[in-house]
Motif scaffolding. Structure first.
Motif, PDB file in Angstrom:
ATOM      1  N   ARG A  69       0.864  -1.170   0.000  1.00  0.00           N
ATOM      2  CA  ARG A  69       0.000   0.000   0.000  1.00  0.00           C
ATOM      3  C   ARG A  69       0.906   1.228   0.000  1.00  0.00           C
ATOM      4  NH1 ARG A  69      -2.162   3.696   3.323  1.00  0.00           N
ATOM      5  NH2 ARG A  69      -0.898   2.950   5.036  1.00  0.00           N
ATOM      6  N   GLU A 128       2.199   4.988   0.380  1.00  0.00           N
ATOM      7  CA  GLU A 128       1.914   5.941   1.448  1.00  0.00           C
ATOM      8  C   GLU A 128       0.622   6.706   1.183  1.00  0.00           C
ATOM      9  OE1 GLU A 128       5.086   7.766   3.658  1.00  0.00           O
ATOM     10  OE2 GLU A 128       4.413   5.760   4.214  1.00  0.00           O
ATOM     11  N   GLY A 129       0.459   7.122  -0.057  1.00  0.00           N
ATOM     12  CA  GLY A 129      -0.653   8.019  -0.356  1.00  0.00           C
ATOM     13  C   GLY A 129      -1.945   7.302  -0.703  1.00  0.00           C
ATOM     14  N   MET A 130      -1.994   5.995  -0.508  1.00  0.00           N
ATOM     15  CA  MET A 130      -3.193   5.257  -0.881  1.00  0.00           C
ATOM     16  C   MET A 130      -4.120   5.160   0.325  1.00  0.00           C
ATOM     17  SD  MET A 130      -3.300   1.483  -2.509  1.00  0.00           S
ATOM     18  CE  MET A 130      -4.095   1.253  -4.067  1.00  0.00           C
ATOM     19  N   THR A 131      -5.392   5.438   0.102  1.00  0.00           N
ATOM     20  CA  THR A 131      -6.321   5.346   1.219  1.00  0.00           C
ATOM     21  C   THR A 131      -6.647   3.883   1.464  1.00  0.00           C
ATOM     22  OG1 THR A 131      -8.232   5.532  -0.198  1.00  0.00           O
ATOM     23  CG2 THR A 131      -7.336   7.572   0.679  1.00  0.00           C
ATOM     24  N   LEU A 132      -7.135   3.631   2.661  1.00  0.00           N
ATOM     25  CA  LEU A 132      -7.477   2.253   3.027  1.00  0.00           C
ATOM     26  C   LEU A 132      -8.566   1.717   2.109  1.00  0.00           C
ATOM     27  CD1 LEU A 132      -7.462   2.496   6.889  1.00  0.00           C
ATOM     28  CD2 LEU A 132      -5.818   1.348   5.420  1.00  0.00           C
TER      29      LEU A 132
END
Lengths: 316, 727
Positions: B668, B670-674
């Motif tokens: 995942r 860093e900038g990816m949302t859950l």
């Protein structure tokens, strides 16, 4: 959720008159709920006016339109005091700005003086003419359109005034299928049907209040601020996003979460809305522009760089 | 670049490391120059760093440091009259006196006190530099590199053993580099590294450094593939010379009983003559000669002198205290006519009964029977220590008391050129004591354009005087020239003196047990000077430039008599400590060197097992870490069994799930949302479980409301995900 149902009703009312512009309609409504204004940058004839008109109709608001031309004067926007021989008094005739939903068409074609008159009204939610201050009705929502600035005969909006708009959107041409649908509807003259309001102005004000109560957790607030800070620290950026920008993003996220039927804002909301809120607030270094950086690429960088908070923030 | 400050805690850590790096400079300096009270310098470096660290403003920091300097100088040089008005005044006088010496260029004359002050100031500057390097440049490489080079040079050319120092410096220096580099990078990018991220960098870095350091110590060392380059460097630098001068009159260096005709070039000869196990550098005396012949030296016996039996060693006299006897174990590899012995010689011990004799006059030490190499013996000696204070009270008048007794040491050839005496008297006329007069002559050679050389050294012609030729014409020569000249000048100035032959201290080596020993080759054949100090006896002097005498002088000047005693008493425990250390080292000799020496005995007894155990433990840990994606989920599941839990449990389980997915290679960014991540995971799995879990988690995290979710069902989903997902 009653809020969501009302919002959905408004959106589907708009969709009845305009084809395939769901996203723009949603964003416009989000800006309206967040108490912000929208700048639409696009070529003429893609349905801007229709969209705003149907939005106004759906909420039963007074719709005003100002067509900006190079010779338009501030009094043409704000209104003018006229001597009334019967009462032997000066009487104020409000200009087109006094309305709920105002479409300011081709705002960059008029002189900065006139632009300033509108933008001041947007910011203060009131107009001042001949020493009298007149509050503008609530809700007050301006949707300004401008031709892409490289077109001839335009006065580009100064940066400080761009900041007054919550969103800057691009409408874009409809898809092939949508355009065919537009033609079909025109043939059936569906568009000319009179629209009826699906919610009242009171309800809209209630929705606005509800939007401002949507929860923004500390982690998400921090995330918004980190994103804004990242634009300021980006090497290609000359002027980053102001705190007004972060505030606007938060409000927009609240409105958007409400539209999605949530009582809280998620980082997804932030990521989705960030380009529309930050896009027009970032000024790039000229040399960075020459080397191919665009605001879009900067925003992409920012979104990729800034850590999405996935655990509880300890403190700020 | 410089405006991103370093995290305070980290900075403290960096300063501590830098301190240890600085200590590695001070340690050899203390060791080699015999600088005492080194802890004051350590303290000063630490103080400077702390002041820099807490950002004390200059108007506090500078006086504090100055006070520290004054206090330590008072404590070291005036321990009795600490901070008394008189000692402060004396200190000020010394200071101003030294400043004027600087002005006149007599740098060699600077007092120890003033040198100490200068050294403090140097340390002060170094601490500033370190601060600049670490906090602003964020690059310590220069200092680190210089430290390594310094240690390498010190280790190569002196008897300081820097093998562990280099290791320490490498570990500390590489660590500093490793920490400062990311700081420098983030500084350039104008961002700040979160403390956690830095820790992630530091931990593996220290692990790697420790492992590498350990390995470096434990690994066997290969014998050098190249021959020792040092003689080459030395000869290139002009310390020695190549052995190709085979022309006429070139003699081979070494001990030669015949000194009647001195002069001429010498050829190098590094044949090993003898080896000595001794505590410290010693001059190895063999004999003295009393009569100068204008061309060389002879020993004319003087029967009037009383015969001593046995206790002749007291001839050195002048000891301030009676330190315990020291031993030198000497092994001759070449047969010598006389046995070399150190100053303060007390007794000769031989492996078999063999009477020995020491000539009272010339000091020649011989055994009656066999002296053929290889020949071993032990010399017991008490290193003479001279009190500077007492030496400075030696009076020329005291020499009169001896009457004619010392005449043979004042005799000079009748045709000795007058200019020698003129020079000697000129050099000594301002000096109050016998010792200072002798010192003035000793120092004369160092600053008057004399050159040490074994090549192109003149042989005096029929009409020439050997000393005169050297002093006024050639100014080029080796030990014989310098020592003979000094003796003649001393005698001209009225000070009894004699010419000493023997060997210089030689080169320090260490045997397999890392015990110190010295090797003395023919190249170390040397001559020097003894002058008679009334009340002290014969005292050695070293006029030859490039040589350092080993005379122990107690710089007790300006101290009360009591202080001297006190200091000596202080010294004694040190000596005892040293002895204990040596004994400890002896006990450890059962194993070969390296790191093993540092380990306690119980560990060493089973060293192979310990190493094996360590290695296998490390391997097991690594293996477990590498395979944790297999066993960790099951552990989690077992722990979660029967505990559907509420929001906190769910949150921690969700976190475990995220790390497990990451381990499985579903990264995942860093900038990816859950949410986006969950969609991706679900796409891989073909269901929606991750999205469902994520929605609940997001609601709890961002919505601050742990909804009344069906925790049991969520736990099942979680279990399914964490066990059955494979990248």
């Amino acid at each position: 959720m009653p809020h969501k149902e009302r919002i959905d009703a408004v959106l589907s009312a708009i969709e009845q008159t305009i084809v395939g512009k769901r996203e723009i309609s949603e964003l416009s409504l989000a800006a309206l709920l967040a108490g912000g204004h929208v700048l639409l940058e696009d070529v003429p004839g893609v349905g801007k006016t229709v969209m705003v008109k149907s939005l106004a109709a759906a909420i039963g608001a007074a719709f005003k339109r100002i067509q900006f031309t190079p010779d338009l004067l501030p009094s043409d926007v704000l209104g003018v005091s006229i001597y009334n021989p019967q009462t032997m008094e000066f009487e104020f005739r409000p200009g087109p700005i006094v309305g709920n939903i105002v479409l300011a068409d081709e705002i960059n074609r008029t002189s900065p003086k006139t632009q300033a008159a509108l933008l001041e009204g947007m910011e203060e939610a009131s107009v001042t003419v001949d020493g009298t201050t007149l509050p503008l009705p609530e809700p007050f929502f301006v949707m300004a359109t401008q031709n892409p600035i490289e077109y001839e005969g335009t006065y580009p909006l100064p940066e400080a005034q761009m900041d007054r708009f919550l969103f800057k959107l691009k409408m874009g041409y409809p898809s092939r299928a949508d355009e065919v649908e537009v033609l079909s509807r025109a043939a059936m003259q569906l568009e000319s049907q009179a629209q009826t309001a699906v919610i009242g102005l009171d309800e809209l004000l209630g929705l606005q209040a509800a939007a401002s109560e949507v929860l923004v957790d500390m982690t998400v607030k921090t995330y918004i601020v980190d994103c804004a800070a990242a634009t300021r620290n980006h090497t290609a950026v000359y002027l980053g996003v102001s705190p007004r920008g972060s505030l606007g993003l938060m409000k927009a996220c609240q409105a958007y979460a409400l539209m999605r039927g949530r009582h809280y804002v998620t980082p997804d909301d932030v990521q989705y809305l960030l380009p529309f809120v930050f896009g027009h607030r970032i000024i790039l270094h000229p040399d960075a522009q020459y080397s191919g950086s665009t605001t879009d690429s900067v925003i992409e960088d920012v979104l990729a760089q800034v850590r999405v908070p996935v655990v509880k923030a300890k403190s700020v | 670049m410089k405006d991103t400050p370093i995290d305070k805690r980290l900075l403290v850590f960096l300063y501590i490391l830098a301190f240890f790096l600085t200590v590695e400079w001070l340690r050899p300096i203390a060791d080699l120059t015999g600088t005492g009270h080194i802890s004051h310098f350590y303290g000063f470096v630490a103080l400077s760093m702390i002041i820099g660290l807490v950002r004390l403003p200059g108007w506090i920091g500078v006086p504090v440091k100055l006070l520290f300097i004054v206090f330590s100088i008072q404590a070291v040089f005036y321990s009795k009259a600490f901070m008394a008005a008189a000692s402060l005044r004396s200190m000020g006088a010394d200071f101003t006196g030294s400043l004027s010496l600087i002005w006149s260029g007599d740098w060699m004359e600077l007092s120890n006190l003033f040198r100490t002050v200068l050294f403090f100031i140097l340390l002060w500057m170094i601490s500033y530099l370190l601060r600049f390097w670490m906090e602003y440049r964020k690059s310590i490489f220069l200092f680190f590199g210089m430290t390594v080079i310094f240690l390498a040079v010190i280790d190569t050319f002196t008897d300081y053993d820097a093998s562990y120092a280099v290791l320490r410096v490498m570990v500390i220096g590489l660590f500093l580099l490793g920490v400062l580099f990311p700081l420098r990078l983030t500084g350039k990018l104008k961002t700040k590294l979160p403390a956690g991220e830095l820790l992630k960098l530091i931990l593996p870095l220290s692990l790697v450094l420790l492992t590498v350091g350990m390995l470096a110590v434990l690994m066997p060392v290969k014998e050098p593939a190249w021959p020792d380059p040092i003689p080459l460097i030395r000869s290139a630098a002009g310390f020695g010379e190549s052995g190709d001068g085979t022309g006429d009159g070139v003699s081979k260096v070494g001990y030669d009983a015949d000194d009647t005709q001195l002069g001429g070039p010498f050829r190098q000869d590094d044949t090993l003559v003898f080896e000595v196990y001794a505590e410290s550098r010693q001059y190895w005396k063999m004999e003295t000669k009393n009569t100068y012949t204008s061309k060389g030296w002879v020993q004319l016996s003087n029967d009037e002198f009383p015969e001593y039996n046995g206790q002749f060693a007291m001839i050195m006299g002048g000891q301030v205290t009676e330190p315990p006897r020291q031993r030198a174990d000497i092994e001759l590899h070449e047969t010598l006519p006389l046995l070399p012995y150190p100053y303060g010689f007390e007794e000769l011990q031989l492996s078999e009964m063999n009477p020995y004799r020491q000539e009272p006059d010339s000091g020649q030490l011989t055994v009656e029977m066999d002296m053929q190499a290889p020949f071993t013996y032990r010399a017991e000696y008490i290193e003479p220590v001279y009190s500077l204070k007492a030496l400075r009270e030696t009076k020329m008048e005291d020499l009169q008391k001896f009457g004619g007794e010392l005449d043979e040491y004042l005799a000079l050839p009748g045709d000795l050129p007058k200019r020698i005496a003129d020079l000697a008297l000129d050099l000594t006329k301002d000096q109050p004591s016998v010792y200072q007069k002798a010192q003035a002559i000793e120092r004369y050679f160092g600053r008057s354009g004399f050159v040490y050389s074994r090549e192109n050294v003149a042989v005096p012609k029929e009409d020439d005087d050997y000393v005169d030729q050297f002093l006024f014409e050639t100014k080029r020569g080796y030990c014989d020239n310098f020592s003979s000249s000094m003796v003649v000048m001393l005698r001209s100035a009225g000070i009894p003196a004699r010419w000493v032959k023997g060997f210089a201290p030689g080169e320090l080596r260490r045997d397999e047990e890392r015990k110190k020993y010295y090797t003395i080759t023919n190249n170390q054949a040397h001559s020097w000077v003894e002058a008679y100090m009334p009340g002290h006896g014969w005292m050695p002097f070293e006029p030859t430039i490039g040589f350092n005498g080993v005379t122990n002088i107690n710089f007790d000047i300006e101290m009360a008599e009591d202080d001297v005693k006190q200091q000596e008493e202080l010294k004694r425990p040190e000596l005892e400590k040293k002895k204990q250390e040596q004994q400890a080292a002896k006990r450890k000799k059962s194993n070969s060197g390296g790191l093993l020496e540092l380990l306690p005995d119980w560990l060493k007894s089973g060293i192979t097992w310990t190493v094996l155990l360590l290695v296998s433990t490390a391997a097991a840990i690594v293996l477990l870490l590498l395979t944790r994606k297999k066993w960790l989920p099951r552990l989690y599941v077992r722990r979660a069994q029967g505990n559907p839990g509420g929001w906190p449990e769910f949150a921690s389980r969700y976190g475990q799930l995220l790390s497990q997915l990451e381990r499985l290679g579903i990264r995942r960014p860093e900038g990816m949302t859950l949410n986006a991540y969950a969609v991706e995971v679900d796409k891989l799995r073909g269901d929606e479980m991750m999205s469902i879990l994520t929605r609940v988690y997001e609601q709890g995290l961002y919505g601050q409301a742990a909804s009344n979710a069906d925790w049991a069902q969520l736990r099942e989903m979680w279990e399914d995900l964490i066990i059955h997902t494979s990248g």
